[in-house]
Design a protein around this motif. Sequence first.
Motif, PDB file in Angstrom:
ATOM      1  N   PHE A  80     -14.630   9.861 -22.408  1.00  0.00           N
ATOM      2  CA  PHE A  80     -13.914   9.963 -23.922  1.00  0.00           C
ATOM      3  C   PHE A  80     -12.265  10.129 -23.605  1.00  0.00           C
ATOM      4  CE2 PHE A  80     -12.011  12.512 -27.244  1.00  0.00           C
ATOM      5  CZ  PHE A  80     -12.423  12.058 -28.663  1.00  0.00           C
ATOM      6  N   LEU A  81     -11.594   9.413 -24.258  1.00  0.00           N
ATOM      7  CA  LEU A  81     -10.175   9.413 -24.336  1.00  0.00           C
ATOM      8  C   LEU A  81      -9.789  10.057 -25.499  1.00  0.00           C
ATOM      9  CD1 LEU A  81      -7.302   9.183 -23.020  1.00  0.00           C
ATOM     10  CD2 LEU A  81      -7.356   6.855 -23.710  1.00  0.00           C
ATOM     11  N   SER A  82      -9.002  11.230 -25.326  1.00  0.00           N
ATOM     12  CA  SER A  82      -8.170  12.024 -26.397  1.00  0.00           C
ATOM     13  C   SER A  82      -6.648  11.350 -26.454  1.00  0.00           C
ATOM     14  CB  SER A  82      -8.043  13.372 -26.212  1.00  0.00           C
ATOM     15  OG  SER A  82      -7.145  13.948 -27.004  1.00  0.00           O
ATOM     16  N   PHE A  83      -6.389  10.696 -27.405  1.00  0.00           N
ATOM     17  CA  PHE A  83      -5.231   9.543 -27.266  1.00  0.00           C
ATOM     18  C   PHE A  83      -3.795  10.549 -27.302  1.00  0.00           C
ATOM     19  CE2 PHE A  83      -6.297   5.092 -28.019  1.00  0.00           C
ATOM     20  CZ  PHE A  83      -7.617   5.211 -27.872  1.00  0.00           C
ATOM     21  N   ALA A  87     -17.685   4.235 -23.444  1.00  0.00           N
ATOM     22  CA  ALA A  87     -17.838   5.409 -24.315  1.00  0.00           C
ATOM     23  C   ALA A  87     -19.285   5.754 -24.463  1.00  0.00           C
ATOM     24  CB  ALA A  87     -17.709   5.120 -25.824  1.00  0.00           C
ATOM     25  N   TRP A  88     -20.293   4.641 -24.585  1.00  0.00           N
ATOM     26  CA  TRP A  88     -21.713   4.966 -24.439  1.00  0.00           C
ATOM     27  C   TRP A  88     -21.828   5.729 -23.013  1.00  0.00           C
ATOM     28  CZ3 TRP A  88     -22.925  -0.720 -25.663  1.00  0.00           C
ATOM     29  CH2 TRP A  88     -22.385  -1.167 -26.922  1.00  0.00           C
ATOM     30  N   SER A 130     -16.876  -2.975 -20.974  1.00  0.00           N
ATOM     31  CA  SER A 130     -16.334  -2.983 -22.089  1.00  0.00           C
ATOM     32  C   SER A 130     -15.873  -1.607 -22.485  1.00  0.00           C
ATOM     33  CB  SER A 130     -17.119  -3.568 -23.144  1.00  0.00           C
ATOM     34  OG  SER A 130     -17.905  -2.987 -23.770  1.00  0.00           O
ATOM     35  N   PRO A 131     -14.726  -1.441 -23.414  1.00  0.00           N
ATOM     36  CA  PRO A 131     -14.549   0.016 -23.827  1.00  0.00           C
ATOM     37  C   PRO A 131     -15.714   0.773 -24.536  1.00  0.00           C
ATOM     38  CG  PRO A 131     -12.691  -1.711 -24.329  1.00  0.00           C
ATOM     39  CD  PRO A 131     -13.972  -2.492 -24.013  1.00  0.00           C
ATOM     40  N   GLU A 132     -16.513   0.044 -25.303  1.00  0.00           N
ATOM     41  CA  GLU A 132     -17.584   0.647 -26.078  1.00  0.00           C
ATOM     42  C   GLU A 132     -18.780   0.928 -25.061  1.00  0.00           C
ATOM     43  OE1 GLU A 132     -15.965  -2.306 -26.754  1.00  0.00           O
ATOM     44  OE2 GLU A 132     -17.617  -3.639 -27.484  1.00  0.00           O
ATOM     45  N   ALA A 188      -5.301   4.839 -20.243  1.00  0.00           N
ATOM     46  CA  ALA A 188      -5.750   3.634 -20.925  1.00  0.00           C
ATOM     47  C   ALA A 188      -6.602   2.673 -20.084  1.00  0.00           C
ATOM     48  CB  ALA A 188      -4.471   2.890 -21.456  1.00  0.00           C
ATOM     49  N   PHE A 211      -8.851  -1.141 -30.564  1.00  0.00           N
ATOM     50  CA  PHE A 211      -9.299  -0.595 -29.115  1.00  0.00           C
ATOM     51  C   PHE A 211      -9.535   0.864 -29.421  1.00  0.00           C
ATOM     52  CE2 PHE A 211      -7.626   2.403 -25.799  1.00  0.00           C
ATOM     53  CZ  PHE A 211      -8.751   1.948 -24.747  1.00  0.00           C
ATOM     54  N   TYR A 212      -9.111   1.504 -30.785  1.00  0.00           N
ATOM     55  CA  TYR A 212      -9.223   3.026 -30.635  1.00  0.00           C
ATOM     56  C   TYR A 212     -10.669   3.152 -31.229  1.00  0.00           C
ATOM     57  CZ  TYR A 212      -8.552   7.608 -32.856  1.00  0.00           C
ATOM     58  OH  TYR A 212      -8.778   9.023 -33.076  1.00  0.00           O
ATOM     59  N   MET A 213     -11.310   2.043 -32.225  1.00  0.00           N
ATOM     60  CA  MET A 213     -12.684   2.087 -32.662  1.00  0.00           C
ATOM     61  C   MET A 213     -13.739   1.985 -31.337  1.00  0.00           C
ATOM     62  SD  MET A 213     -12.946   0.898 -36.289  1.00  0.00           S
ATOM     63  CE  MET A 213     -11.618  -0.315 -36.502  1.00  0.00           C
ATOM     64  N   ARG A 214     -13.262   0.757 -30.642  1.00  0.00           N
ATOM     65  CA  ARG A 214     -14.170   0.742 -29.453  1.00  0.00           C
ATOM     66  C   ARG A 214     -14.259   1.863 -28.295  1.00  0.00           C
ATOM     67  NH1 ARG A 214     -12.590  -5.071 -26.780  1.00  0.00           N
ATOM     68  NH2 ARG A 214     -14.650  -5.003 -26.160  1.00  0.00           N
ATOM     69  N   SER A 215     -13.230   2.393 -28.238  1.00  0.00           N
ATOM     70  CA  SER A 215     -13.042   3.561 -27.293  1.00  0.00           C
ATOM     71  C   SER A 215     -13.923   4.801 -28.076  1.00  0.00           C
ATOM     72  CB  SER A 215     -11.693   4.360 -27.267  1.00  0.00           C
ATOM     73  OG  SER A 215     -11.072   4.939 -28.176  1.00  0.00           O
ATOM     74  N   ARG A 216     -14.351   4.872 -28.954  1.00  0.00           N
ATOM     75  CA  ARG A 216     -15.197   5.797 -29.670  1.00  0.00           C
ATOM     76  C   ARG A 216     -16.868   5.293 -29.500  1.00  0.00           C
ATOM     77  NH1 ARG A 216     -11.551   8.408 -28.090  1.00  0.00           N
ATOM     78  NH2 ARG A 216      -9.948   9.390 -29.542  1.00  0.00           N
ATOM     79  N   GLY A 217     -16.850   3.888 -29.091  1.00  0.00           N
ATOM     80  CA  GLY A 217     -18.228   3.457 -28.759  1.00  0.00           C
ATOM     81  C   GLY A 217     -18.548   2.443 -30.122  1.00  0.00           C
ATOM     82  N   ILE A 218     -17.774   1.969 -30.993  1.00  0.00           N
ATOM     83  CA  ILE A 218     -18.004   1.173 -31.954  1.00  0.00           C
ATOM     84  C   ILE A 218     -18.133  -0.352 -31.391  1.00  0.00           C
ATOM     85  CG2 ILE A 218     -17.474   0.441 -34.245  1.00  0.00           C
ATOM     86  CD1 ILE A 218     -16.106   3.207 -35.078  1.00  0.00           C
ATOM     87  N   PRO A 219     -19.030  -0.935 -31.478  1.00  0.00           N
ATOM     88  CA  PRO A 219     -18.988  -2.233 -30.812  1.00  0.00           C
ATOM     89  C   PRO A 219     -17.879  -3.150 -31.533  1.00  0.00           C
ATOM     90  CG  PRO A 219     -21.190  -1.720 -31.376  1.00  0.00           C
ATOM     91  CD  PRO A 219     -20.408  -0.629 -31.945  1.00  0.00           C
ATOM     92  N   ALA A 274     -10.038   3.741 -19.790  1.00  0.00           N
ATOM     93  CA  ALA A 274     -10.642   3.812 -21.295  1.00  0.00           C
ATOM     94  C   ALA A 274     -10.889   2.235 -21.559  1.00  0.00           C
ATOM     95  CB  ALA A 274     -10.196   4.247 -22.366  1.00  0.00           C
ATOM     96  N   GLY A 275     -10.393   1.343 -20.735  1.00  0.00           N
ATOM     97  CA  GLY A 275     -10.739  -0.134 -21.000  1.00  0.00           C
ATOM     98  C   GLY A 275      -9.554  -0.781 -21.861  1.00  0.00           C
ATOM     99  N   LYS A 276      -8.259  -0.255 -22.090  1.00  0.00           N
ATOM    100  CA  LYS A 276      -7.526  -1.094 -23.209  1.00  0.00           C
ATOM    101  C   LYS A 276      -7.170  -2.417 -22.540  1.00  0.00           C
ATOM    102  CE  LYS A 276      -3.797  -0.454 -26.259  1.00  0.00           C
ATOM    103  NZ  LYS A 276      -2.739   0.602 -26.573  1.00  0.00           N
TER     104      LYS A 276
END
Lengths: 199, 249
Positions: B85-88, B80-81, B75-77, B49, A161-169, B52-54
């Motif tokens: 942006f979530l600062s955890f 982001a696109w 989706s979460p990605e 969360a 989830f952390y990676m996806r939240s940064r836009g990584i598919p 951001a789509g957890k």
Amino acid sequence: MKSVYIIGRDTLPQSISLGEGEQLSLTIVYASALEGAPAEADIPLTVSLDGRGASLDIAGLYICKGESRLRLKVDVRHNACGCTSRQLFKGLVADQAKAVFDGLVYVAHGAQKTSAAQESHAILLSAGAVAENRPQLEIYADDVECSHGATCGQLNDDELFYMRSRGIPEDEARRLQILSFLSPVLSRLPEDLAESIMK
Amino acid sequence: MNEVLLEIKDLHAGIEGKEILKGVNLTIRRGEIHAVMGPNGAGKSTLSAVLAGKPSYTVTSGSVTFAGKDLLAMSPEERAWAGLFLSFQYPVEIPGVSFTAFMKAALAAKRKAAGLPELSPAEFLRLLKEKMAFVQMKPEFIKREVGVGFSGGEKKRAEVFQMAMLEPVLSILDETDSGLDVDALRIVAEGVMNLHTEQTSAIVITHYQRLLDYIVPDVVHVLKDGVIVRTAGRELVAQIEEKGYEGIL
Ligand SMILES: Nc1ncnc2c1ncn2[C@@H]1O[C@H](COP(=O)(O)OP(=O)(O)O)[C@@H](O)[C@H]1O
Ligand SMILES: [Mg+2]
């Protein structure tokens, strides 16, 4: 001896004996999707450290997909004093595949100053995949240093989830996770082999 | 007034069958900074969360519109696109994945989604260095694995560094100030303010006035038991500091 054995292409000796001061480093690879790989593989290997100060560094990497079956049975026998063995096995099991790692570290009576470490980790990529880790220690000497670690788990969801939240598919994030999991063994392989395995 | 960037309507969400958000309503316009305060366990991190789509959280009802799009369908990605942006609150460690590879993948995916060409290695490196200097992050961090061996404060700084790299439209800062000493807090807060424009917005989750002295909010909300129980201007921050949450409700 070769240093990399690909199951289905190379013939791995079933038993190896190391004499005084001898050193052996080898890596075993099984990837069910590689050309020539058998769908079922039963790999027994015994390495005996028979001479003083011998050392073994063995690693294994397996990727089992589809209906493939892998059984790795690795016996490392410390028969002499002052020998060292390092084992690291990492595997991915997907679909309906099954992998079993049977690892025995045997330290004979009198094989003092033995140092043995064994690690075996598997990641299951689907609900139907099965991985079994059966590490065993049999120790008959008292001055020994032995460690073993075995895990069997899934890719970490928080990392994903952390990676996806940064836009990584998602699929790329999984690939990064898998690469990082396998990298200690992948890095022992020639680059082109590592690449074809990761396809 | 600027256009609405984020609109949350009657949002109900939870985890493992337990409802945590019980009807959240929140409207944020471009250029605005909203502070979300509230006692521990109120649901602040849950709100982050969910936005951001957890996947482990379930939205049971309500809607969220982000820049005119249905956020909850993305989706979460994709979020982001689109610039979220979530600062955890608790940044994740990813052993074995280098910070550089991670950042490269994130930036490349975002640029691809925006139809932009990939940066050349030299361009990427230049950007990396520029943004690290921006939050005064030591260059050696980039060679490390994501989060591994970072102190609590370094992890938070690394979050703002990622924010600087990705240039989001909506930043959600979940207790980014916790674990920071006074100097680090100032650097991080100034970093956030430097990234802030008339077109971007932020949700700042915090317990403390000290962060909001730097990141001055336009609107302050108090979240309690999964609902926003109080919304006011920035003067509410000082009141909370003085009287506590119980005292202002
Ligand atoms: N994984 C979980 N399973 C069940 N309950 C959870 C889980 N995560 C958080 N909670 C509960 O949800 C509530 C809100 O938590 P959280 O959103 O972290 O609050 P805050 O960030 O405001 O402190 C708390 O009561 C917490 O115990
Ligand atoms: Mg929280």
